[in-house]
Design a protein around this motif. Structure first.
Motif, PDB file in Angstrom:
ATOM      1  N   VAL A  21      17.362  -4.354   3.971  1.00  0.00           N
ATOM      2  CA  VAL A  21      15.911  -4.544   5.070  1.00  0.00           C
ATOM      3  C   VAL A  21      16.344  -3.935   6.252  1.00  0.00           C
ATOM      4  O   VAL A  21      15.299  -4.120   7.064  1.00  0.00           O
ATOM      5  N   TYR A  22      17.705  -4.377   6.948  1.00  0.00           N
ATOM      6  CA  TYR A  22      17.949  -3.109   7.827  1.00  0.00           C
ATOM      7  C   TYR A  22      17.223  -2.163   7.552  1.00  0.00           C
ATOM      8  O   TYR A  22      16.528  -0.804   8.508  1.00  0.00           O
ATOM      9  N   ASP A  23      17.844  -1.176   6.782  1.00  0.00           N
ATOM     10  CA  ASP A  23      17.176   0.164   6.805  1.00  0.00           C
ATOM     11  C   ASP A  23      15.505  -0.288   6.610  1.00  0.00           C
ATOM     12  O   ASP A  23      14.679   0.101   7.043  1.00  0.00           O
ATOM     13  N   ALA A  24      15.005  -0.848   6.248  1.00  0.00           N
ATOM     14  CA  ALA A  24      13.073  -1.347   5.891  1.00  0.00           C
ATOM     15  C   ALA A  24      12.543  -1.677   7.136  1.00  0.00           C
ATOM     16  O   ALA A  24      11.543  -1.017   7.799  1.00  0.00           O
ATOM     17  N   MET A  25      13.567  -1.832   7.738  1.00  0.00           N
ATOM     18  CA  MET A  25      12.758  -2.465   9.426  1.00  0.00           C
ATOM     19  C   MET A  25      13.551  -1.078  10.556  1.00  0.00           C
ATOM     20  O   MET A  25      12.650  -0.855  11.456  1.00  0.00           O
ATOM     21  N   LYS A  26      14.171  -0.169   9.543  1.00  0.00           N
ATOM     22  CA  LYS A  26      14.645   0.864  10.680  1.00  0.00           C
ATOM     23  C   LYS A  26      15.688  -0.241  12.402  1.00  0.00           C
ATOM     24  O   LYS A  26      14.741   0.802  13.027  1.00  0.00           O
ATOM     25  N   ALA A  27      15.936  -0.867  12.443  1.00  0.00           N
ATOM     26  CA  ALA A  27      16.157  -1.673  14.062  1.00  0.00           C
ATOM     27  C   ALA A  27      16.654  -0.690  14.328  1.00  0.00           C
ATOM     28  O   ALA A  27      18.090   0.092  13.782  1.00  0.00           O
ATOM     29  N   GLU A  28      16.971  -0.978  15.899  1.00  0.00           N
ATOM     30  CA  GLU A  28      17.328   0.009  16.634  1.00  0.00           C
ATOM     31  C   GLU A  28      18.474  -0.697  17.097  1.00  0.00           C
ATOM     32  O   GLU A  28      18.272  -2.344  17.485  1.00  0.00           O
ATOM     33  N   LEU A  29      20.144  -0.945  16.250  1.00  0.00           N
ATOM     34  CA  LEU A  29      20.937  -1.057  16.671  1.00  0.00           C
ATOM     35  C   LEU A  29      21.700  -1.659  17.602  1.00  0.00           C
ATOM     36  O   LEU A  29      21.988  -2.659  18.019  1.00  0.00           O
ATOM     37  N   PHE A  30      21.248  -0.868  18.828  1.00  0.00           N
ATOM     38  CA  PHE A  30      22.709  -0.901  19.796  1.00  0.00           C
ATOM     39  C   PHE A  30      21.474  -1.039  21.288  1.00  0.00           C
ATOM     40  O   PHE A  30      20.003  -0.152  21.107  1.00  0.00           O
ATOM     41  N   PRO A  31      20.887  -1.196  22.011  1.00  0.00           N
ATOM     42  CA  PRO A  31      20.093  -1.124  23.362  1.00  0.00           C
ATOM     43  C   PRO A  31      20.095   0.521  23.625  1.00  0.00           C
ATOM     44  O   PRO A  31      20.927   0.850  23.337  1.00  0.00           O
ATOM     45  N   LYS A  32      18.817   0.531  24.060  1.00  0.00           N
ATOM     46  CA  LYS A  32      18.436   1.762  24.779  1.00  0.00           C
ATOM     47  C   LYS A  32      20.075   2.175  25.576  1.00  0.00           C
ATOM     48  O   LYS A  32      20.419   1.384  26.528  1.00  0.00           O
ATOM     49  N   LEU A  43       8.326  -4.876   4.877  1.00  0.00           N
ATOM     50  CA  LEU A  43       9.365  -4.689   3.252  1.00  0.00           C
ATOM     51  C   LEU A  43       8.235  -5.106   3.168  1.00  0.00           C
ATOM     52  O   LEU A  43       8.526  -3.980   1.383  1.00  0.00           O
ATOM     53  N   VAL A  44       6.977  -4.534   2.543  1.00  0.00           N
ATOM     54  CA  VAL A  44       5.690  -3.963   1.287  1.00  0.00           C
ATOM     55  C   VAL A  44       6.022  -2.915   1.472  1.00  0.00           C
ATOM     56  O   VAL A  44       6.440  -1.959  -0.188  1.00  0.00           O
ATOM     57  N   LYS A  45       6.340  -1.746   2.114  1.00  0.00           N
ATOM     58  CA  LYS A  45       6.391  -0.144   2.194  1.00  0.00           C
ATOM     59  C   LYS A  45       7.398  -0.335   1.610  1.00  0.00           C
ATOM     60  O   LYS A  45       8.093   0.860   0.413  1.00  0.00           O
ATOM     61  N   ALA A  46       8.943  -1.240   1.204  1.00  0.00           N
ATOM     62  CA  ALA A  46      10.447  -0.392   1.014  1.00  0.00           C
ATOM     63  C   ALA A  46      10.604  -1.255  -0.118  1.00  0.00           C
ATOM     64  O   ALA A  46      11.278  -0.986  -1.076  1.00  0.00           O
ATOM     65  N   GLY A  47       9.538  -1.704  -0.801  1.00  0.00           N
ATOM     66  CA  GLY A  47       9.554  -2.783  -1.949  1.00  0.00           C
ATOM     67  C   GLY A  47      10.593  -3.661  -2.067  1.00  0.00           C
ATOM     68  O   GLY A  47      11.217  -3.773  -3.356  1.00  0.00           O
ATOM     69  N   LEU A  48      11.240  -4.508  -1.407  1.00  0.00           N
ATOM     70  CA  LEU A  48      11.369  -5.091  -1.114  1.00  0.00           C
ATOM     71  C   LEU A  48      10.382  -7.160  -1.317  1.00  0.00           C
ATOM     72  O   LEU A  48      11.450  -8.305  -2.366  1.00  0.00           O
ATOM     73  N   ILE A  49       8.865  -6.554  -1.185  1.00  0.00           N
ATOM     74  CA  ILE A  49       8.426  -7.524  -1.273  1.00  0.00           C
ATOM     75  C   ILE A  49       7.018  -6.881  -1.652  1.00  0.00           C
ATOM     76  O   ILE A  49       6.779  -6.384  -1.839  1.00  0.00           O
ATOM     77  N   GLN A  50       6.022  -7.751  -2.772  1.00  0.00           N
ATOM     78  CA  GLN A  50       4.335  -7.222  -3.274  1.00  0.00           C
ATOM     79  C   GLN A  50       3.583  -8.196  -1.981  1.00  0.00           C
ATOM     80  O   GLN A  50       3.788  -9.449  -1.893  1.00  0.00           O
ATOM     81  N   ALA A  51       2.753  -7.898  -2.262  1.00  0.00           N
ATOM     82  CA  ALA A  51       1.340  -8.581  -1.521  1.00  0.00           C
ATOM     83  C   ALA A  51      -0.174  -8.548  -2.332  1.00  0.00           C
ATOM     84  O   ALA A  51      -0.117  -6.952  -2.913  1.00  0.00           O
ATOM     85  N   LYS A  52      -0.080  -9.597  -1.926  1.00  0.00           N
ATOM     86  CA  LYS A  52      -1.979 -10.245  -2.629  1.00  0.00           C
ATOM     87  C   LYS A  52      -2.398 -10.332  -1.884  1.00  0.00           C
ATOM     88  O   LYS A  52      -2.175 -11.402  -1.232  1.00  0.00           O
ATOM     89  N   GLU A  53      -3.649  -8.892  -1.119  1.00  0.00           N
ATOM     90  CA  GLU A  53      -4.657  -9.887  -0.896  1.00  0.00           C
ATOM     91  C   GLU A  53      -5.246 -10.589  -1.468  1.00  0.00           C
ATOM     92  O   GLU A  53      -5.982 -10.904  -2.789  1.00  0.00           O
ATOM     93  N   GLY A  54      -6.502 -11.428  -0.415  1.00  0.00           N
ATOM     94  CA  GLY A  54      -7.887 -12.182  -0.523  1.00  0.00           C
ATOM     95  C   GLY A  54      -7.678 -13.372  -0.622  1.00  0.00           C
ATOM     96  O   GLY A  54      -6.352 -13.636  -0.033  1.00  0.00           O
ATOM     97  N   ARG A  55      -8.332 -13.935  -0.988  1.00  0.00           N
ATOM     98  CA  ARG A  55      -7.534 -15.575  -1.048  1.00  0.00           C
ATOM     99  C   ARG A  55      -6.707 -16.663  -1.400  1.00  0.00           C
ATOM    100  O   ARG A  55      -6.457 -17.296  -0.451  1.00  0.00           O
ATOM    101  N   ASP A  56      -6.729 -15.626  -2.852  1.00  0.00           N
ATOM    102  CA  ASP A  56      -5.561 -16.697  -2.973  1.00  0.00           C
ATOM    103  C   ASP A  56      -4.509 -15.672  -3.004  1.00  0.00           C
ATOM    104  O   ASP A  56      -2.884 -15.962  -4.236  1.00  0.00           O
TER     105      ASP A  56
END
Length: 142
Positions: A81-92, A51-64
């Motif tokens: 979200v689907y694209d960010a996860m690149k989910a396999e929609l159907f079973p193999k 989700l971070v790589k897709a620009g949907l959320i941001q991450a702040k590292e550290g204690r806080d």
């Protein structure tokens, strides 16, 4: 799509994580998200990384540190979200035809095309929904 994850479970977990972030004010540590969703933190961070790589959320590292949405919930489509996860929609193997004797080559191609067309229908539907559509007003909860 390339680099698909193993199941649509990741997509569902990503949606739930985004809902938690949408309902949270400020940064939300992965441990808090994991606790709310009853997931293991280490596994959840793999999902959050997509989700971070897709620009949907941001991450702040550290204690806080923690995670927060990059956009308003109404501006995040479920297709993103689907694209960010690149989910396999159907079973193999869904609509894969391994027997060359059973079907003509054109029928095999038609089945592959149907699978791809079905995925496009689903993605089109996901484009119509946002994270905001999944949020429940706190006043309606009892």
């Amino acid at each position: 799509m390339t680099d698909k994850v193993l199941s649509t479970r990741w997509f569902g977990m990503a949606l739930q994580s985004l809902i938690v972030l949408a309902e949270n004010e400020g940064l939300c540590p992965s441990g808090k998200i994991a606790e709310k969703l009853d997931y293991k933190s280490a596994f959840l961070r793999k999902i959050l990384t997509h989700l971070v790589k897709a620009g949907l959320i941001q991450a702040k590292e550290g204690r806080d540190g923690g995670y927060s949405l990059m956009k308003e919930p109404a501006d995040i489509t479920l297709a993103e979200v689907y694209d960010a996860m690149k989910a396999e929609l159907f079973p193999k193997g869904f609509l894969d035809v391994s027997s060359k004797e059973c079907f003509a080559p054109s029928t095999r191609v038609a089945l592959f095309e149907l699978r791809d067309e079905m995925e496009s229908w689903i993605v089109q539907g996901l484009e119509q929904k946002t994270i905001a559509d999944l949020l429940v007003e706190k006043t309606t909860l009892k």
